[in-house]
Design an enzyme around this catalytic site. Sequence first.
Site, PDB file in Angstrom:
ATOM      1  N   CYS A 193      45.886  40.431  40.971  1.00 45.68           N
ATOM      2  CA  CYS A 193      44.700  40.729  41.778  1.00 45.68           C
ATOM      3  C   CYS A 193      43.421  40.378  41.006  1.00 45.68           C
ATOM      4  O   CYS A 193      43.139  39.209  40.780  1.00 45.68           O
ATOM      5  CB  CYS A 193      44.723  42.188  42.226  1.00 45.68           C
ATOM      6  SG  CYS A 193      43.678  42.512  43.671  1.00 45.68           S
TER       7      CYS A 193
ATOM      8  N   HIS B  16      50.264  43.473  45.053  1.00 47.43           N
ATOM      9  CA  HIS B  16      50.623  44.645  44.258  1.00 47.43           C
ATOM     10  C   HIS B  16      52.012  45.140  44.656  1.00 47.43           C
ATOM     11  O   HIS B  16      52.476  44.906  45.768  1.00 47.43           O
ATOM     12  CB  HIS B  16      49.621  45.783  44.501  1.00 47.43           C
ATOM     13  CG  HIS B  16      48.237  45.495  44.033  1.00 47.43           C
ATOM     14  ND1 HIS B  16      47.877  45.501  42.703  1.00 47.43           N
ATOM     15  CD2 HIS B  16      47.105  45.206  44.728  1.00 47.43           C
ATOM     16  CE1 HIS B  16      46.584  45.226  42.599  1.00 47.43           C
ATOM     17  NE2 HIS B  16      46.096  45.042  43.809  1.00 47.43           N
TER      18      HIS B  16
END
Length: 488
Positions: free
Chosen positions: A336, A434
């Site tokens: 991310c 994630h």
Amino acid sequence: MAKALMLQGTGSDVGKTLIVAGLCRAYMRRGLRVRPFKPQNMSNNAAVTLDGGEIGRAQALQAQACGVPPSVHMNPVLLKPQSGTGSQIILQGRLSGQAEARTYQAMKKHWLAIVLESFQHLKDEADLVLVEGAGSASEINLRANDIANMGFARAADVPVIVIGDIDRGGVIAQIAGTKLVITPQDAEMVVGFLVNRFRGDPDLFKEGMRQIEHFSGWRGLGLIPHCPAARDLPAEDAMALGRHLNGERSAHTKFKIVVPVLPGIANFDDLDPLRMERGVELIMIRPGTYLPVEADLVLLIGSKTTIADLVAFREAGWDVDLAAYVRRGGKVFGLCGGYQMLGENLRDPLGLEGPPSEVRGLGLLALETVFTQEKTLVAVEGVSLPDEVPFTGFEMHVGHTSGDDCARPFLRLTDGRQDGAVSKDGRIAGCYVHGLFGMDTQRRAFLARFGVAAGDFSYLEKVEAALDAVADHLAQHIDLDHLLTLAR
């Protein structure tokens, strides 16, 4: 009509989240429909709900303890810090805006209706709602317009149990001092106290419990010893990272993963499945510490403030360390915000993270990220490449990333999109998704890329076993039947 009970703390990281999770599991196993609730949370560790909303990761864990999917109503106000004084505001799972601390303190009185609406929603589907406070119950400087602790308790007429942490010392003063500084009206909401994280012979603290009762006028409801099983549950606060992740080196350690800890660190629960691997050593480094040359992998994880954290990365001198590490053949993976940092350029034309800016990335991947107003918040599934190993996870980010290295994606999603990028030599990679490491097959495949044989344990089963163990632990040291009579 459901009953409710609220657990507030004498400070942050005293064990509120763990105790609520354990009680959720304990009462769920008794056949009660239990729901967790936290009126206001401040955390960059977030989870995605089934309807694409966003709540604190701790409430998602507590929902798991209850055996139900996470809901936006379990954490109606989520503040995600973006600077020393400002936060992104999430209301009932949706991005509402950004505000400085002084501004959102004034805004909180308008959020009480939203909080009470979500609380009622949970009460309508439950037998028992267990409410977790935020920070300290004694922050009287923030009492006006409070919706997180006593302000909520009085508005919703929910009895309160105060938790103190003996492990940090001064627990008698913690609890007695709380009674001293809060108003008599707030103190009347308290039905008792718990002392958490005790070590040693409990008989030696009987007098301590009596003294707390004497000075506070509240009844002692339990002395809870340190719970080893808590180590197998995700840490909620960044301040707890060291306690959870940096342990003694195991004789089985073969693979060192170094994780730089930056001010805006987010979704660090991505690390939990990795730390359970006996063949992996997670090394958390903070500014002032050099990046170890003996690292087998440098892992840059999520960030709520990617540009500011990139600046902090450089100020720590880690950009120089990382460049030298890569020249020597080192491997780097970004998740991310960490993935965004690996690129050549990051542009924030709208000033979403501060004044409009453009900064140079670490230059390890040929890609650029442009921050846009739209936030991507979605559960995803697909396969990793080129091994075609299935995964499920979620995206939670602002910004669009593109560039030459995206032609070698790390993941292929079932909706047809590709995610992530891999360098030509395969040593640098990253993605937005994630939760990958929580998938056992995906974690094993990831470690296999580096020649590491992963364990055969199930991460989900470990978390479930830990929740059961915490529930058993609490049942040993708290009268759960009596606790239930205190709810209303």
